[in-house]
Design a protein around this motif. Structure first.
Motif, short mmCIF file in Angstrom:
data_model
loop_
_atom_site.label_atom_id
_atom_site.label_comp_id
_atom_site.label_asym_id
_atom_site.label_seq_id
_atom_site.Cartn_x
_atom_site.Cartn_y
_atom_site.Cartn_z
N TRP A 1 0.85 -1.20 0.00
CA TRP A 1 0.00 0.00 0.00
C TRP A 1 0.88 1.24 0.00
N SER A 2 1.48 1.57 -1.14
CA SER A 2 2.36 2.72 -1.22
C SER A 2 1.53 4.00 -1.30
N SER A 3 2.18 5.14 -1.18
CA SER A 3 1.41 6.39 -1.24
C SER A 3 0.87 6.60 -2.65
N ASP A 4 1.56 6.07 -3.67
CA ASP A 4 1.02 6.11 -5.03
C ASP A 4 -0.30 5.36 -5.10
N ASP A 5 -0.32 4.18 -4.49
CA ASP A 5 -1.55 3.39 -4.48
C ASP A 5 -2.68 4.20 -3.89
N GLU A 6 -2.39 4.81 -2.76
CA GLU A 6 -3.43 5.54 -2.04
C GLU A 6 -3.95 6.69 -2.89
N ALA A 7 -3.02 7.42 -3.50
CA ALA A 7 -3.43 8.58 -4.30
C ALA A 7 -4.26 8.13 -5.50
N ALA A 8 -3.83 7.08 -6.16
CA ALA A 8 -4.55 6.62 -7.35
C ALA A 8 -5.96 6.17 -7.00
N VAL A 9 -6.10 5.47 -5.87
CA VAL A 9 -7.42 4.99 -5.48
C VAL A 9 -8.33 6.15 -5.11
N ASP A 10 -7.81 7.11 -4.34
CA ASP A 10 -8.62 8.28 -3.98
C ASP A 10 -9.08 9.02 -5.22
N GLU A 11 -8.15 9.19 -6.15
CA GLU A 11 -8.46 9.91 -7.37
C GLU A 11 -9.54 9.18 -8.18
N ALA A 12 -9.39 7.86 -8.28
CA ALA A 12 -10.35 7.08 -9.07
C ALA A 12 -11.74 7.16 -8.44
#
Lengths: 364, 355, 278
Positions: free
Chosen positions: C119-130
């Motif tokens: 669960w990297s910060s990229d993962d988190e950002a991409a999911v929030d954005e989606a």
């Protein structure tokens, strides 16, 4: 990273999660899942302790604990050769069966699936009953061969049946539904063969065989516990590594493939893991009814989430088996009931409870 | 929750009136019927002639019409004929019950045993051996029947939502639960009492051997009612195959159809289990075979299942007599051993249909 | 064997024969999907649209022929690597009971995660954005099985977006959606295309929306491509009659200037119609 030029909002907080990030390492800890594991471990400790203290021969609790800690050698045999190995076997076997069940239920996307449908337990039963009624190991031979022969035969029978099932179910890939159907067919044959074998031998041999196929921890020793412990030490880490695939396998095949899962490979590996776990657990204590089916479902309800959690399932399985064995050997005085009867009755009661609960919800 | 359930093939889509009749289908049914009847006749002839004391068909005919000597008369009248009739009745009953069960659970693995009847009957039999000391099979038959009926009622109640009947899924779950409970109790009793174990283990393997001919007339009325109910259930099953909601919208009374079906299953299976012990696999494979001949229309499927079940069971019984001389293999074992590979082949060949 | 396709072709199919067990659904099909385009596959029910999409997304092994992704045969490339380039939303995806929307969308990050990096910060950002893009942020903690059909469809689309691939294959992304939400979703897809240069192939049923949002239409009938090109060239009254057996008028969409299909229907049929036109 942002996908589009829209203004990025504040990061979304998710309840009940703890994100751990150290360098390239990152993981999400689900608090409820973690709490379940901790509670499960504590419950297991409690059950194991109770199993040590309660038993056929009256030994004061203080003496048991002293012996267990190596401070005294008065009850060396009772504690170290009878109670500890039995409790350990129970816990290990329960954990192995439950984990096998958790994997099977996730792969088959069916909460009623269990390793019984992988042919393993029925294959093991045929092998053991055949030996028993042939008047061999159980009746005539005693000592080391009786201790090792039956588990080995069970292991061979279980693995053979599991392997055959796997080969039969393979047709341009492994399909969970096909495994289930073929498993049902194979189980029916093997079960009928078992029943037929039971009519062939002496009634005393048949009785012993029946105890085994119900699942029993009577007279289990280190010879039973150690192989299971070694197997679990290897298989559990492998299963935990496969947990990420299990998440994706909960979806339909297209979605899982689209996410880049190597479906046939991952499913095969996990299925073989489940077969191995079930075979090893069954070899040590017989097919203890219902543990592999219910422990994962209980763990799922405790931990929440969308698939049975592996570690929590294993702990629940261990507590359930060990606790049921304690009940089975202390409830009926001198008569030791096979643990499978307790787990089987508990399982039925639990299922009926679930159904009634669901029905009430549906009509409310 | 995903459970294995089949969708009926699209051919059944036109259901309430049954799938459209095509010439090929009709021809297949006619040929299938002829083949079935021939097979049934062959199985019956084999069943009355083959055994440790082989008799020629002529001798059997003589024994039936007048007399063929004291020994042959006894064999035919006391042993072969009752055994064959029992096989016919049991096979037809199990074939029907299996088809009904698969229809009502919408599950290709639906087996009459799923209703808990097998283990329910076993529990009653064990209790009766252990507590009352009854060991003659005629007495056990009625306890077995009672146990089967009680178990079926329990499954129905546990599986039902208040005010509405059970759904296919809850029925399967309840059946599993009740089977477990009774199985555990049976094991516990048998393990504590060796004498019960001795009688029980022979009952537990289904067989047509050594049954009292007096059982036949006693079975008949129950089976007749069961058969009538089963056949009457056909049109409703066609509609239920499309889901309860569709069936309701087509004007079927779903709850009543289900009760009729389950009652028929209970009667048919209960009487059979009582008389012969649990015979696995007939109920599971017969519907699949019959569907290959008739298609998914239950009005045809049900009678064909009965014929097929009867032929299969009698044939398996004959095979059991000749494969392991001088002994016999119980019919339940024979069925499992020849039935399962067939079933597995079926699963591997067919494109898997699911809901 | 043909020459390797030019670089701007993202997906290239040649000689595809597709089917299930013994029934062949698609035979002898060639197709190029160019970089940075929105392609809509249209055609009557059962013409093999979804089958084609599944083969393009390596979910279905062709009986014959091959699919190249960026010039390399897609089935030879590691599936995880493909999943970082190509996202696919199947026709009727299923989620296990009890899965939350946030968890579902997070599944889209599966191809980029490892056992040590879950669960990297990229993962988190991409999911929030989606979640934000599809407008289901406030549903994040709800169970997927509790959602309405339209909400669920947006959740699945959101998962495909979170995957962050620049190639998206969508099988009927607008099913279960009311008209307003259909337009929302297609607007979103168009933005992905114009602002980020994403390449999209989608199966659509609504001809008018397909004509409006896709730069290129691929028309299929009975397992073959019968026409392809810009909507204004493809959508004609003759084609509708030939492919869909539909009598229709085609006018110019007063808003977008794309072709607009007006079906005639039996009631308004002029020639040989038993019912007079009212």
């Amino acid at each position: 990273m942002t996908l589009l030029a829209s203004a990025p909002g504040a990061p979304v907080r998710r309840r009940g999660r703890l994100v751990v990030r150290i360098g390239p390492f990152s993981a999400v800890l689900r608090l409820r899942g973690a709490a379940t594991v901790v509670l499960g471990a504590l419950a297991l400790l409690g059950t194991l302790l109770a199993s040590l203290l309660i038993g056929h021969s009256d030994v004061p609790a203080a003496d048991v604990i002293a012996t267990a800690l190596g401070l005294s050698s008065d009850n060396q045999f009772t504690v170290w050769q009878v109670r500890v190995p039995r409790a350990a076997t129970g816990a290990l076997v329960g954990a192995a069966l439950a984990m096998s069940g958790a994997i099977t239920q996730t792969i088959m996307r069916n909460p009623l699936a269990s390793p019984d449908l992988l042919g393993v337990t029925h294959g093991a039963s045929v092998a053991v009953v055949a030996i028993a009624v042939a008047g061999g190991v159980y009746g005539a031979v005693s000592g080391l061969l009786a201790q090792l022969g039956v588990p080995l035969a069970a292991l061979a029978g279980g693995l053979l049946a599991g392997g055959v099932l796997y080969l039969l179910a393979w047709r341009r890939g492994i399909d969970g539904y096909r495994v289930l159907l073929i498993g049902v067919g194979m189980s029916a044959v093997l079960m009928n063969v078992t029943l037929w074998l039971l009519t062939r031998g002496e009634v005393t041999d048949a009785g012993r065989a029946l105890v085994w196929i119900t699942g029993s921890l009577n007279a289990r020793t280190w010879e039973n516990a150690v192989p299971v412990a070694i197997a679990l030490a290897v298989l559990v880490p492998l299963a935990l590594l496969g947990a990420r695939s299990l998440d994706a396998l909960g979806h339909d095949d297209d979605t899982a493939r689209g996410l880049g899962v190597r479906l046939d490979r991952d499913r095969s590996v996990l299925l073989l893991l489940a077969i191995l776990l079930a075979a090893i657990g069954t070899a040590a204590a017989g097919p203890i009814l219902f543990v592999s089916l219910a422990a994962p479902q209980i763990a799922l309800r405790l931990a929440g989430g969308h698939r049975p959690p592996l570690l929590a399932s294993a702990l629940v399985g261990a507590v359930l088996t060990c606790g049921s064995d304690l009940a089975a050997r202390s409830l009926f005085g001198a008569f030791q009931l096979p643990v499978g009867i307790i787990t089987g009755s508990l399982g039925a009661a639990y299922l009926i409870y679930l159904l009634v609960l669901r029905n009430r919800k549906a009509s409310a | 929750m995903t459970t294995p359930t089949t969708a009926t093939p699209p051919a059944a889509a036109a259901v309430a009136a049954g799938p459209p009749e095509t010439g090929a289908r009709r021809r297949r049914r006619a040929v299938g019927l002829l083949v079935l009847l021939a097979a049934l006749a062959a199985a019956v002839v084999a069943s009355v002639t083959v055994g440790t004391n082989p008799l020629s068909p002529g001798t059997v005919w003589q024994a039936l019409t007048s007399t063929a000597g004291p020994e042959a008369d006894v064999i035919v009248h006391e042993i072969r004929l009752p055994r064959t009739l029992l096989g016919l009745l049991a096979g037809a009953a199990l074939g029907l019950a299996g088809t009904l069960m698969q229809g009502h659970t919408r599950n290709p693995l639906g087996d009459p045993g799923l209703l808990g009847v097998t283990h329910g009957a076993a529990l009653a039999v064990v209790l009766c051996i252990a507590l009352l000391g009854v060991t003659d099979l005629l007495g056990l038959a009625w306890f077995g029947f009672a146990g089967a009926a009680l178990a079926a009622v329990a499954v129905y109640l546990v599986g039902s939502t208040r005010g509405r009947g059970p759904t296919p899924l809850s029925l399967a779950l309840a059946g599993t639960a009740v089977s477990w409970l009774t199985y555990s109790l049976v094991s516990a009793i048998v393990l504590m009492d060796q004498q019960t174990m001795e009688s029980f283990r022979f009952w537990r393997v289904g067989s047509l051997v050594g049954r009292d001919p007096a059982i036949l007339p006693q079975m008949l009325p129950f089976l007749l009612v069961g058969v009538v109910l089963a056949l009457a259930n056909g049109p409703a099953l066609n509609a239920l195959a499309l889901g309860d909601d569709v069936a309701r919208s087509l004007g079927h009374r779903v709850g009543r159809a289900r009760v009729v079906g389950l009652l028929a299953i209970t009667l048919l299976t209960g009487v059979t289990v009582g008389a012969c012990g649990p015979i696995a696999f007939v109920g599971l494979i017969v519907p699949h075979l019959a569907r290959g001949i008739t298609g998914a229309d239950y009005r045809w499927l049900l009678p064909y299942s009965a014929l097929l079940g009867a032929a299969l069971l009698v044939a398996a019984d004959v095979i059991g007599r000749v494969v392991a001389p001088p002994g016999e293999l119980q019919v339940g074992i024979v069925l499992a051993i020849i039935g399962a590979p067939f079933f597995i082949a079926l699963v591997r060949r067919r494109r898997l249909v699911r809901l | 064997m043909t020459e390797p396709p030019p670089p701007q072709v993202r997906l290239h199919a040649e000689g595809l024969r597709l089917g299930y067990d013994d029934t062949i659904v698609v035979d002898g099909l060639d197709l190029d999907v160019l970089d940075g385009t929105i392609t809509a596959v249209i055609g009557p029910n059962g013409c093999g649209k979804s089958t084609l999409l599944r083969a393009l997304g390596r979910l279905l092994r062709p009986h014959a022929g091959r699919v190249l992704l960026d010039g390399a045969e897609i089935r030879r490339r590691p599936t995880r690597e493909v999943a970082r380039v190509l996202g696919i939303l199947p026709q009727s995806p299923q989620a296990p009971d009890g899965l939350t929307v946030a968890d579902l969308v997070a599944r889209g990050r599966h191809p980029t995660q490892h056992w040590y990096q879950q669960w990297s910060s990229d993962d988190e950002a991409a999911v929030d954005e989606a979640l934000r893009l599809t407008g289901i942020l406030d549903l994040a903690e709800r169970g997927v099985d509790e959602l309405s059909g339209g909400q669920r469809q947006r959740a699945w689309l959101s998962m495909a977006l979170a995957q962050g691939t620049d190639l998206l294959l969508l099988d009927e992304p607008t099913t279960f959606l009311d008209l307003a939400h259909q337009v929302d979703v297609l607007d979103l897809i168009e933005r992905l295309h114009t602002e980020l240069g994403r390449t999209v192939v989608m199966v659509l049923h609504d001809l008018n929306l397909a004509a409006r949002y896709a730069g290129r239409l691929v028309v299929m009938r009975e397992g073959r491509i019968v026409a392809q090109g810009p909507p204004s060239e493809v959508i004609t009254e003759r084609l509708l009659a030939e492919v869909f057996d539909l009598e229709a008028r085609v006018i110019t969409d007063p808003v977008a200037g794309t072709p607009l299909v007006i079906p005639v229907g039996s009631k308004h049929r002029t020639e040989g119609s038993p019912v007079p036109v009212v």
